[in-house]
Design an enzyme around this catalytic site. Structure first.
Site, PDB file in Angstrom:
ATOM      1  CG  ASP A 214      -1.786   1.201   1.332  1.00  0.00           C
ATOM      2  OD1 ASP A 214      -2.694   1.311   0.498  1.00  0.00           O
ATOM      3  OD2 ASP A 214      -1.556   2.047   2.219  1.00  0.00           O
ATOM      4  CD  GLU A 268      -2.304   2.415  -3.317  1.00  0.00           C
ATOM      5  OE1 GLU A 268      -3.428   2.915  -3.509  1.00  0.00           O
ATOM      6  OE2 GLU A 268      -1.788   2.345  -2.191  1.00  0.00           O
TER       7      GLU A 268
END
Length: 549
Positions: A214, A268
């Site tokens: 993330d 990401e």
């Protein structure tokens, strides 16, 4: 029934179909209105039949859920709302037995304010070793009342929150690029690096096939805490895409490569600079990263072709496959997005009351599904997109939980509209999402309310309808697996009218009509699949076809 690639395939990730599970909204096994691991395990055969190679499960760790689980209190414990660690291990094993790998979501930029480290840091006070793991800093001004920087949060608003000392007086400030409940970790501290590497090992030891990283470009910050330049050059941004970050991912890759089989790292990475983006995909760093450029482009042939060309060009020098994604748990669903006058996506443009034509959006979303499934590389499918679910844009304000809504002062609708629990069966809420409770009582209402008009969008209804979006996805993924030319590899553009996209993958050609009028198909021997029916042999507007050529 399709079968996944064998678990021994070392290149499975290069053309995998990966299904994103948002566990809170996927399936509820205990009737409390919140999705859980029991529900996910019950629905694994559905994912097998859909034809996916892996599932990416968004954070299932213990969390106060201030940001949907991306505020992690314990990376090694499952939140009780979802189940137990033993159930997570069973989920991983049962999925693998069906040929489906599991990718878990690791959040390395920040933790929850309830994490043991942050609680200890607050208790220990200024100058303590415990605070060195975070970004505590005195404020500016005569009494320290001014924030250390004017950096802007990804969730809007400020990025610093002031603490209160033990005697009740205002104290230091701490950094949070997201919500105040998500203090940023200091990646210059050896404890942070060692802890997150151990978290990777913890989950690799339990059989996961990969890690989704993330906010992967945000970890490293400039210790001098300068303001963000008006036009930062490469590596000049104080908290985004710092050059030092690549040493972190080289270490992570070494951890992943120490395990048998291919354990993938998926980043990401939100960057406009394609050359800087590609640096994360060098052979000793991540395996793949999300390609958000394509998802953000409007429904326009020139724009989409430019995105495909730029994406493939960026990946080619590092030998990494591209990834294709139409939405995720942060993004307006394509059925709604593609039905608007402005079909692009950006967080800054999200507003309440934006008109959309769902019939147009559904046609375009179906065509986009065939387009992305035919492109070279791997494919991500966000739960519910295979059902053609629209964004739920009329949720009552008092049920919205997303911090993006709260921190915008209520102007941003937030991301809850794409997180509404899935409809599985039946004609009324909860549409089979929740099983009856163990005591025989009816299931509690779903944590976000489902629309009253979703009966025709349930899995059961769409399984019975040959023209449904679910049946289209199943057919497309089965063909994708059966056709050697699809998946990883290259493409060749086919000359067409300006409003049409066409490219060949071996003896399969994908054609998408983004213009206003029906068009003739290129020469072909067979029509393999269309997103909507042909009209007198012509490809209608907002329709895609796969052809044997």
């Amino acid at each position: 029934m399709t079968q996944a690639q064998p678990p021994t395939d070392p290149t499975w990730w290069r053309d995998a179909v990966i299904y994103q599970v948002y566990p809170r909204s996927f399936a509820d096994g205990d009737g409390d209105g919140t999705g859980d691991l029991a529900g996910l395990r019950q629905r694994l055969p559905y994912l097998r039949d859909l034809g996916v190679d892996a599932i990416w499960v968004t954070p299932w760790y213990r969390s106060p859920l201030a940001d949907g689980g991306y505020d992690v209190a314990d990376y090694r414990a499952i939140d009780p709302a979802f189940g137990t660690l033993a159930e997570a291990e069973e989920t991983i094993a049962e999925a693998l037995a069906l040929g489906i790998r599991t990718i878990v979501d690791v959040v390395p930029n920040h933790v929850s304010q309830e994490h043991a480290w942050f609680r200890a840091a607050l208790a220990a006070g200024p100058g303590s070793p415990e605070r060195a793991r975070f970004w505590f800093h005195p404020g500016k001004g005569e009494h320290g009342e001014v924030m250390p920087t004017q950096w802007v949060s990804s969730f809007q608003g400020s990025t610093w929150t002031r603490t209160t000392d033990a005697d009740g007086t205002p104290g230091e400030w701490y950094l949070h690029l997201f919500a105040p409940q998500q203090p940023d970790l200091n990646w210059s501290h050896p404890d942070v690096r060692a802890e997150l590497e151990d978290v990777l090992r913890f989950w690799f030891d339990r059989g996961v096939g990969g890690i989704r990283i993330d906010s992967a470009a945000l970890l490293v910050k400039d210790h001098d805490l300068p303001e963000v330049p008006e036009r930062p050059g490469p590596g000049e941004h104080p908290h985004l895409d710092r050059d030092e970050i690549h040493d972190v991912y080289r270490s992570w890759r070494a951890v992943a490569d120490s395990y048998p089989g291919t354990r993938v790292l998926v980043g990401e990475v939100w960057l406009e600079d394609t050359a800087r983006f590609a640096r994360y995909l060098r052979p000793d760093e991540m395996h793949t990263a999300f390609n958000f450029d394509f998802m953000a482009r409007p429904w326009d042939a020139r724009e989409l072709r430019a995105s495909v060309d730029a994406t493939l060009a960026a990946h080619e020098p590092v030998g990494a496959p591209a990834t294709w994604v139409l939405s995720n748990h942060d993004v307006t669903r394509p059925v709604t997005r593609y039905g608007r006058a402005d079909t692009r996506f950006s967080f800054a443009a999200k507003r309440f009351g934006t008109p959309t034509d769902l019939a147009v959006g559904r046609r375009r979303a179906r065509a986009a599904a065939l387009l992305t499934a035919a492109l070279p590389g791997s494919l991500y499918v966000y739960q519910g997109d295979e059902l053609g679910l629209p964004e739920v844009e009329d949720l009552p304000l008092d049920v919205l939980q997303d911090p993006m809504h709260v921190r915008s002062g209520g102007t941003d609708p937030g991301r809850d509209g794409c997180r509404v629990p899935l409809p599985w069966s039946g004609t009324a809420a909860p549409y089979g999402f929740s099983d009856p409770r163990a005591d025989g009582a009816p299931a509690r209402p779903t944590w976000l309310p489902q629309p009253a008009d979703w009966a025709g969008l349930t899995v059961a209804a769409q399984e019975a309808d040959p023209s449904s979006t679910l049946r289209l996805y199943r057919a497309a993924l089965a063909l994708r697996r059966a056709e050697p030319a699809l998946g990883d590899g290259t493409l060749t553009w086919v000359d067409t009218a300006p409003e049409v996209l066409a490219f060949a993958r071996g003896d399969v050609t994908c054609v998408v009509n983004l213009g206003a009028d029906p068009v003739r198909l290129p020469a072909h021997t067979d029509v393999l699949l269309t997103s909507d029916p042909l009209e007198d042999g012509l490809l209608p507007r907002d329709t895609a076809a796969w052809l044997r050529t």
